[in-house]
Design a protein around this motif. Structure first.
Motif, PDB file in Angstrom:
ATOM      1  N   ASP A  21      43.354 -33.389 117.686  1.00  0.00           N
ATOM      2  CA  ASP A  21      44.489 -32.749 118.092  1.00  0.00           C
ATOM      3  C   ASP A  21      44.378 -31.399 117.747  1.00  0.00           C
ATOM      4  O   ASP A  21      44.229 -30.773 116.440  1.00  0.00           O
ATOM      5  CB  ASP A  21      45.729 -33.324 117.442  1.00  0.00           C
ATOM      6  N   SER A  75      46.647 -28.921 117.118  1.00  0.00           N
ATOM      7  CA  SER A  75      47.621 -28.328 116.365  1.00  0.00           C
ATOM      8  C   SER A  75      47.296 -29.009 115.013  1.00  0.00           C
ATOM      9  O   SER A  75      47.539 -28.259 114.075  1.00  0.00           O
ATOM     10  CB  SER A  75      48.954 -29.086 116.764  1.00  0.00           C
ATOM     11  N   ASP A  76      46.524 -30.126 114.788  1.00  0.00           N
ATOM     12  CA  ASP A  76      46.161 -30.526 113.694  1.00  0.00           C
ATOM     13  C   ASP A  76      45.284 -29.781 113.042  1.00  0.00           C
ATOM     14  O   ASP A  76      45.025 -29.348 111.870  1.00  0.00           O
ATOM     15  CB  ASP A  76      45.798 -31.731 113.703  1.00  0.00           C
ATOM     16  N   THR A  98      46.379 -26.418 111.963  1.00  0.00           N
ATOM     17  CA  THR A  98      47.086 -26.141 110.813  1.00  0.00           C
ATOM     18  C   THR A  98      46.179 -26.441 109.528  1.00  0.00           C
ATOM     19  O   THR A  98      46.433 -25.714 108.559  1.00  0.00           O
ATOM     20  CB  THR A  98      48.190 -27.785 110.623  1.00  0.00           C
ATOM     21  N   ILE A  99      45.159 -27.250 109.628  1.00  0.00           N
ATOM     22  CA  ILE A  99      44.271 -27.291 108.464  1.00  0.00           C
ATOM     23  C   ILE A  99      43.501 -26.315 108.210  1.00  0.00           C
ATOM     24  O   ILE A  99      43.454 -25.758 106.958  1.00  0.00           O
ATOM     25  CB  ILE A  99      43.434 -28.690 108.615  1.00  0.00           C
ATOM     26  N   ASN A 154      51.556 -28.932 104.365  1.00  0.00           N
ATOM     27  CA  ASN A 154      51.298 -29.029 106.078  1.00  0.00           C
ATOM     28  C   ASN A 154      50.040 -29.776 106.243  1.00  0.00           C
ATOM     29  O   ASN A 154      49.617 -30.454 107.092  1.00  0.00           O
ATOM     30  CB  ASN A 154      51.482 -27.632 106.522  1.00  0.00           C
ATOM     31  N   LYS A 206      50.160 -33.421 105.728  1.00  0.00           N
ATOM     32  CA  LYS A 206      50.809 -34.226 106.520  1.00  0.00           C
ATOM     33  C   LYS A 206      49.821 -34.366 107.720  1.00  0.00           C
ATOM     34  O   LYS A 206      49.755 -35.419 108.380  1.00  0.00           O
ATOM     35  CB  LYS A 206      51.993 -33.324 107.034  1.00  0.00           C
ATOM     36  N   ALA A 207      48.900 -33.279 108.237  1.00  0.00           N
ATOM     37  CA  ALA A 207      48.074 -33.390 109.109  1.00  0.00           C
ATOM     38  C   ALA A 207      46.813 -34.466 108.874  1.00  0.00           C
ATOM     39  O   ALA A 207      46.184 -35.298 109.727  1.00  0.00           O
ATOM     40  CB  ALA A 207      47.446 -32.214 109.543  1.00  0.00           C
ATOM     41  N   LYS A 236      47.659 -38.322 109.286  1.00  0.00           N
ATOM     42  CA  LYS A 236      47.214 -38.808 110.666  1.00  0.00           C
ATOM     43  C   LYS A 236      46.032 -39.471 110.898  1.00  0.00           C
ATOM     44  O   LYS A 236      46.014 -40.176 111.647  1.00  0.00           O
ATOM     45  CB  LYS A 236      47.831 -37.856 111.650  1.00  0.00           C
ATOM     46  N   TYR A 237      44.977 -39.048 110.070  1.00  0.00           N
ATOM     47  CA  TYR A 237      43.605 -39.455 110.320  1.00  0.00           C
ATOM     48  C   TYR A 237      43.150 -40.300 109.354  1.00  0.00           C
ATOM     49  O   TYR A 237      42.044 -40.469 109.066  1.00  0.00           O
ATOM     50  CB  TYR A 237      42.673 -38.404 110.399  1.00  0.00           C
TER      51      TYR A 237
END
Length: 432
Positions: free
Chosen positions: A322, A324-325, A328-329, A397, A400-401, A404-405
């Motif tokens: 993704d 956005s992920d 973010t990272i 942040n 949170k990303a 998801k993984y």
């Protein structure tokens, strides 16, 4: 309560079956392949045929066989192998049959044969079957969403259970009130079922709208990244072309200085050329535009800030993650590292960045020296900036990303070197 009233109730609840079957089909299939008219027609055909069979025959075995055939016809509207379509029709039939068998048993209907005409006539039982089956479809739909790594909040889980049950309780109370006429009974059943459909249809519509907005935001961010990357590459190309154009003149100057044995001037001149070529460095050239863009964009001023950057970026061009992920990272990691090294003396400003992919695992690491004290609050690292209300969200942040993984983030700050390791399992995001 006469049989004619139950017949009307049955037809209403049978029409409600369309919504239930549609919900189940979207659990097994993601994309429709036939025209929407054919799809709607197959659902209506289910209602018509099962209703006709009930009105003229009402033989359970015959209804069961017809149900499966039409269920398979509905499944053929969706993209999948024939094996999956055959099995999905069986599963939907089983999921819908279980609540029916339970309810008819609870309501005292035991002595029946699948080969002879039935005589079940409990209107409340028919309504209960549909509401329980609908709740079952909602819960399965939520579980599928969770499997696909979509966040389902507690409110949705609670509503999926409590709303059908609450409306069922209201219907039971209405039945038990003792003031039920044929018209009010039929109307109450229709309204209860319609209310359930509308509530969750509105939720699905709102969720769909939210997903479209989120996708639009991601596309806009991707466009911005492409623009940044193209801008950086364009500027670098222009600088390189200008440098090549001027190269002969520079060599001529150096040659004259060497002939005059002005070696110190040669050294200063060469250092100036090296600085000029290093100002517009490209740190990532994987071909994966979002990744290249965010890395190059964040590090574009590193040379001007006297930061020595070491990068090791090895990822495939078609890496599936993704956008956005990964933004973010990487963005937050580099922001934090750059902020830390800028506080150091110029000669000590070093930043190391690694991004490696291997067997569905993505490893990301930033490492840099630091001078400020690492502050903790409730076991978590907090920002050292004075404005804590508007800063300090970077690591949160990232966490949170990473969640998801099914990955993890490890922070180490020994020997005045701050290192952050992030590992993502990309296979956990793949759907069947």
């Amino acid at each position: 309560m006469n049989i004619e009233t139950y017949t009307v109730v049955y037809l209403i609840t049978n029409f409600f079956n369309i919504a239930i079957i549609h919900k189940f089909m979207h659990i097994f299939f993601d994309h429709r392949r036939s025209h929407w008219c054919l799809c709607i027609g197959s659902y209506l055909l289910h209602f018509i045929i099962t209703s006709m069979l009930y009105l003229f025959f009402d033989i359970p075995l015959l209804t069961l066989c017809a149900n499966y055939c039409i269920m398979l016809l509905i499944a053929l509207n969706y993209e999948a192998r024939i094996q999956k379509q055959l099995l999905s029709a069986v599963y939907v039939l089983i999921f819908m049959a279980i609540p029916e068998l339970v309810v008819v048993g609870v309501t005292g209907y035991f002595n029946f044969s699948v080969f002879t005409e039935g005589n079940y006539s409990n209107s409340l039982g028919a309504t209960t079957v549909r509401l329980i089956t609908y709740m079952e479809a909602l819960l399965f739909s939520n579980f599928k969403a969770v499997k696909n790594n979509q966040h389902i909040n507690k409110t949705v889980w609670t509503a999926s259970v409590l709303f059908p049950i609450s409306t069922l309780v209201l219907e039971i109370m209405f039945f038990e009130s003792g003031h039920v006429t044929r018209f009010t009974l039929i109307l109450s059943v229709a309204l209860i079922l319609l209310l359930n459909i509308l509530v969750f249809y509105l939720y699905d519509s709102l969720a769909s709208s939210y997903m479209k907005i989120a996708k639009t935001a991601v596309l806009e961010k991707e466009k911005e990244l492409y623009y940044n990357q193209c801008h950086i590459m364009q500027n670098s190309t222009k600088d390189l072309q200008a440098f090549r154009h001027d190269l002969n003149n520079q060599f001529a100057v150096i040659s004259e200085l060497l002939d005059a044995e002005k070696y110190e001037s040669v050294k200063i001149h060469v250092q100036g050329l090296l600085k000029k070529t290093g100002d517009k460095m490209i740190y990532s050239t994987t071909g994966h535009t979002p990744i290249d863009s965010i890395i190059n964009y964040k590090l574009q001023n590193a040379v001007n800030d006297h930061i020595q950057v070491k990068t090791e970026v090895v990822v495939p061009m078609d890496l599936e993650i993704d956008i956005s992920d990964i933004i973010t990272i990487i963005g937050n990691l580099l922001d934090n590292a750059l902020c830390a090294v800028k506080q150091l003396p110029k000669q000590e400003r070093i930043l190391s960045f690694k991004l490696m992919y291997n067997r569905d695992r993505l490893f990301i690491q930033t490492s840099n020296p630091y001078i400020t004290t690492v502050q903790y609050e409730n076991g978590e690292i907090v920002t050292a900036k004075d404005d804590k209300q508007n800063h300090g969200f970077g690591l949160k942040n990232i966490e949170k990303a990473v969640e998801k993984y099914n990955g993890f983030m490890e922070i180490n700050h020994e020997n005045m070197t701050f290192t952050v390791d992030v590992l993502l399992y990309l296979s956990s995001m793949q759907c069947d």
